[in-house]
Design an enzyme around this catalytic site. Structure first.
Site, PDB file in Angstrom:
ATOM      1  N   ARG A 203      -4.092   4.385   4.396  1.00  0.00           N
ATOM      2  CA  ARG A 203      -3.282   3.803   3.125  1.00  0.00           C
ATOM      3  C   ARG A 203      -4.138   3.024   2.054  1.00  0.00           C
ATOM      4  NH1 ARG A 203       2.172   4.167   4.003  1.00  0.00           N
ATOM      5  NH2 ARG A 203       2.615   2.326   2.704  1.00  0.00           N
TER       6      ARG A 203
ATOM      7  N   HIS B  97       6.300  -9.403  40.340  1.00  0.00           N
ATOM      8  CA  HIS B  97       6.100  -8.272  41.046  1.00  0.00           C
ATOM      9  C   HIS B  97       7.671  -7.561  41.349  1.00  0.00           C
ATOM     10  CE1 HIS B  97       4.466  -5.033  43.830  1.00  0.00           C
ATOM     11  NE2 HIS B  97       5.576  -5.465  44.858  1.00  0.00           N
TER      12      HIS B  97
ATOM     13  N   SER C 102       0.873  -1.262  -0.121  1.00  0.00           N
ATOM     14  CA  SER C 102       0.069  -0.033  -0.062  1.00  0.00           C
ATOM     15  C   SER C 102       0.796   1.305   0.130  1.00  0.00           C
ATOM     16  CB  SER C 102      -0.903  -0.161   1.012  1.00  0.00           C
ATOM     17  OG  SER C 102      -0.090  -0.026   2.352  1.00  0.00           O
TER      18      SER C 102
ATOM     19  N   VAL D 257      -1.475   9.889  15.040  1.00  0.00           N
ATOM     20  CA  VAL D 257      -1.220   9.970  16.464  1.00  0.00           C
ATOM     21  C   VAL D 257       0.065   9.887  16.853  1.00  0.00           C
ATOM     22  CG1 VAL D 257      -1.739   8.622  18.522  1.00  0.00           C
ATOM     23  CG2 VAL D 257      -3.762   9.365  17.316  1.00  0.00           C
TER      24      VAL D 257
END
Length: 457
Positions: free
Chosen positions: A264, A434, A141, A182
């Site tokens: 695109r 953690h 594209s 963005v």
């Protein structure tokens, strides 16, 4: 005419094409790969890889500015744009070199040039015609524009131009609030530009979970990125110093330049598809769930077909076609199960379906949103965001939607949860390390399973 007949002739050496070629030779097929530019296609040369390099440079700029927050003395002296481009280009060129070496080492024949389909089993490059028992179209594209909006490469630019821009604009209007718009807005803001995004739909990243979009908008507002949502572009005019962009309703925006990021479009013109009878729709090649066109000897993959325009989807489609032609029995791709990431600051990542899609499909759902404010690793990184998990009522997880720094690296676990149709109670039994941001995924599933841990009332 080339005398050799290949098992497969692949037209296009981007993500879809080269993945197909690599998998096909593994399965004992002879493969010819035709590419008019550089191997790696859009993703490697003008897409994912260079944009992520820019986004990382932008992250370093922000961290340098904010060093004092962490008790580190550092001075931000500005952006050395040639240095940024050198870093980005080195990442690209070394990766292209590695990929080219890999493809050649597998015994794939590479032809440099522009190919055209001249028969159901023939592709012609210049004066030479190559014969393949099967043809795979993977031509990709290019950036699209809007009717009547001319991209001049100077004041009105596409993402291709944005990647090689030799200056940092003082101000930019970004037309389109999807992933590409963005991401560039995020980079330019970190580099010091004033940025306004114009999006015709009501939210940035309109295909994402609405709460993720709102979370991103809040973060962008905090960063000083402006946006005009639910308003259409009308026209752009050159001025002495830049452009004036007019929106429907008469509002106008002044800027140095405008980036057109409205999506695109497929590269299918002039490929000879009509002549051999390959069906297309709006330029996209029509295929079934196995990437077969209506012509028995021709398949199509990647951005050329109307599926998600993502490099990893191209890889998967290329592999699917190679395995089908290699006599295996591959399963069709579940496109809902493909992870999607926007690499802005903060990042947005998702897999599975949104609440809106679940509702459209008539599914009854339960969801839980875990705020990263409760996650110590996110506090250490200084990021804000959330993990939202949507599950079918008394059933498997349907969607995982995240916002925050580095959450793109977390979506892989979300992919396994969704694709293995895990129940929240099953994920809740798994122990997350953690302190990591991955605990936020664990916490959201614990809460959905009815046994919340670090969650306020």
């Amino acid at each position: 005419m080339s005398n050799d007949t290949y098992d497969i002739v692949v037209l296009g050496g981007g993500s879809g094409g080269y993945a197909c070629a690599l998998r096909a030779v593994e399965l004992g097929k002879s493969v010819l790969l035709i590419e008019k530019d550089k191997l790696g296609g859009t993703c490697l040369n003008r897409g994912c890889i260079p944009t992520k390099a820019l986004l990382h440079a932008a992250e370093v700029a922000d961290q340098t500015r904010e060093a004092a927050t962490f008790g580190i003395k550092a001075r931000f002296d500005g952006i050395d744009l040639p240095g940024v481009h050198a870093y980005k280009d080195k990442v690209v060129t070394t990766t292209v070199k590695g990929l080219t070496g890999l493809i050649k080492s597998k015994g794939i024949t590479i032809v440099d040039g522009e190919g055209r389909v001249t028969g159901p089993t023939q592709v012609t490059v210049g004066d030479t015609t190559y014969e393949g028992r099967h043809i795979v179209l993977a031509t990709g594209s290019v950036p699209k524009s809007l009717p009547g909006l001319e991209i001049d490469g100077d004041r009105v630019i596409s993402s291709d131009h944005a990647l090689t821009l030799d200056r940092i604009p003082q101000s930019v209007v970004v037309l389109g609030g999807g992933v590409i718009g963005v991401e560039f807005a995020s980079v330019w803001r970190s580099f010091g530009a004033e940025v306004t995004i114009v999006e015709a739909l009501p939210h940035l990243l309109p295909l994402e979970e609405e709460s993720s979009s709102k979370r991103l908008e809040r973060a962008f507002r905090k960063r000083g990125i402006k946006f005009e949502l639910g308003v259409r572009y009308e026209s752009v005019k050159h001025t002495d110093s830049g452009v004036i962009v007019t929106l429907e309703g008469g509002k106008s925006l002044d800027a140095d330049l405008m980036l057109v990021a409205v999506g695109r479009g497929p590269v299918s013109d002039g490929l000879g598809l009509e002549e051999v009878g390959v069906e297309t729709e709006r330029g996209f090649v029509k295929v079934d769930e196995y990437c077969r066109t209506n012509v028995e000897t021709i398949s199509a993959v990647g951005d050329l077909i109307p599926t998600l325009q993502l490099a990893h989807v191209g890889f998967a489609e290329g592999i699917l076609v190679a395995e089908r032609l290699g006599g295996l029995d591959p399963a069709p791709i579940d496109y809902d199960g493909v992870p999607r990431i926007t690499y802005s600051e903060p990042e947005v990542a998702s897999v599975g379906i949104t609440s809106a899609t679940a509702e459209e499909r008539g599914l009854e759902t339960a969801s839980f949103t875990y705020d990263l404010a409760g996650n110590p690793r996110s506090k250490i990184l200084g990021t804000q965001g959330e993990v939202k998990v949507i599950a079918q009522k008394d059933g498997p997880v349907l969607g995982i939607h995240m916002v925050g720094s580095r959450v793109g690296e977390l979506i892989t676990e979300g992919q396994l949860i969704y694709n293995w149709e895990a129940l929240p109670s099953e994920v809740a039994q798994l122990i997350h390390p953690h302190p990591t941001q991955s605990e936020a995924i664990g916490e959201a599933h614990l809460a959905l399973a009815g046994k919340p841990l670090h969650v306020h009332g």
